[in-house]
Design an enzyme around this catalytic site. Structure first.
Site, PDB file in Angstrom:
ATOM      1  CB  CYS A  43      44.040  29.405  42.814  1.00  0.00           C
ATOM      2  SG  CYS A  43      45.379  29.315  44.027  1.00  0.00           S
ATOM      3  CG  ASP A  45      49.466  30.372  41.083  1.00  0.00           C
ATOM      4  OD1 ASP A  45      50.055  31.080  40.236  1.00  0.00           O
ATOM      5  OD2 ASP A  45      49.968  29.348  41.571  1.00  0.00           O
ATOM      6  NE  ARG A  47      52.230  29.661  38.944  1.00  0.00           N
ATOM      7  CZ  ARG A  47      52.560  28.460  39.404  1.00  0.00           C
ATOM      8  NH1 ARG A  47      53.548  27.787  38.829  1.00  0.00           N
ATOM      9  NH2 ARG A  47      51.936  27.932  40.441  1.00  0.00           N
ATOM     10  CG  HIS A  99      46.209  26.684  39.425  1.00  0.00           C
ATOM     11  ND1 HIS A  99      47.574  26.681  39.534  1.00  0.00           N
ATOM     12  CD2 HIS A  99      45.753  27.170  40.597  1.00  0.00           C
ATOM     13  CE1 HIS A  99      47.926  27.166  40.720  1.00  0.00           C
ATOM     14  NE2 HIS A  99      46.845  27.460  41.392  1.00  0.00           N
ATOM     15  CB  CYS A 102      47.266  24.425  42.950  1.00  0.00           C
ATOM     16  SG  CYS A 102      46.510  25.476  44.212  1.00  0.00           S
TER      17      CYS A 102
HETATM   18 ZN    ZN Z   1      46.690  27.635  43.434  1.00  0.00          ZN
END
Ligand code: ZN
Length: 211
Positions: A43, A45, A47, A99, A102
């Site tokens: 992803c 993301d 993080r 994750h 998400c």
């Molecule tokens: Zn995500």
């Protein structure tokens, strides 16, 4: 101003200096070519940065990231990354990593995705609809986690149907595919117990998994 572009460039100078002081030939060697062992599909993301969470250095992981870690056979971007990794770089492992926490998963369960994002995330919405009964008794938190895991399994299945992957197995070249989930709440990766390394493994996986 925190995190503006000047700060990023300054941090980069410090980082490059530290790497070079530990290994003066590091960048010279990497500039010749890359020989990553892993393709990481994950992803976008902020993080979940693949290199950082796996303690890897530049040159070790070839990455493809998008919102929701989707592998769509009609996505030219994703298919090109897989083709390049397998055929040009001879990568021998692919990690599909989703994750917890998400936003893409949350947007589907909360029905909050709109416009282009809603269109992009349609495969996750279909996946949820198909398995809706499994979510009936779950709290919101457990439902987010379950759909994130289910999505990884579904994307592994999609990945295994790509021409580049099937060609590689047809040519008896090593390729292992793994499914992981990263927990943004504690920093740990969880192995979902998938290891597909042949078309025979894929058939077995498709028989046992639900999508
Ligand atoms: Zn995500």
């Amino acid at each position: 101003m925190a995190n503006d572009i000047t700060q990023l460039i300054e941090r980069n100078k410090v980082w490059a200096g530290e790497i070079a002081s530990k290994d003066p030939s590091f960048f010279d060697q990497l500039s010749i070519n890359q020989r990553p062992q892993f393709l990481w599909i994950g992803c976008s993301d902020s993080r979940v940065p693949p290199n950082q969470i796996t303690g890897s250095l530049p040159g070790e992981i070839f990455t493809h990231q998008n919102v929701g870690n989707l592998v769509q056979l009609n996505d030219v971007n994703c298919m090109s990354a897989i083709k390049f990794a397998l055929e040009e770089l001879d990568v021998t492992n692919i990690v599909l990593c989703g994750h917890y926490g998400c936003g893409a998963i949350k947007a589907i369960l909360d029905k909050s995705a709109e416009g282009l994002l809603k269109k992009w995330l349609e495969p996750i919405a279909h996946l949820y609809q198909k398995n809706k009964a499994e979510f009936a008794d779950l709290s919101d938190d457990l439902a987010y986690k379950k759909l994130a895991e289910l999505n990884v399994i579904a994307q592994v299945n999609s990945l295994c149907r790509s021409n580049s992957v099937l060609d590689r197995w047809a040519n008896d070249k090593k390729l292992d595919i793994y499914a992981l989930i990263y927990d943004v709440g504690n920093g740990f990766l969880k192995d979902l117990g998938v290891n597909i390394s042949s078309k025979a493994d894929l058939f077995e996986f498709q028989r046992s998994a639900y999508f």
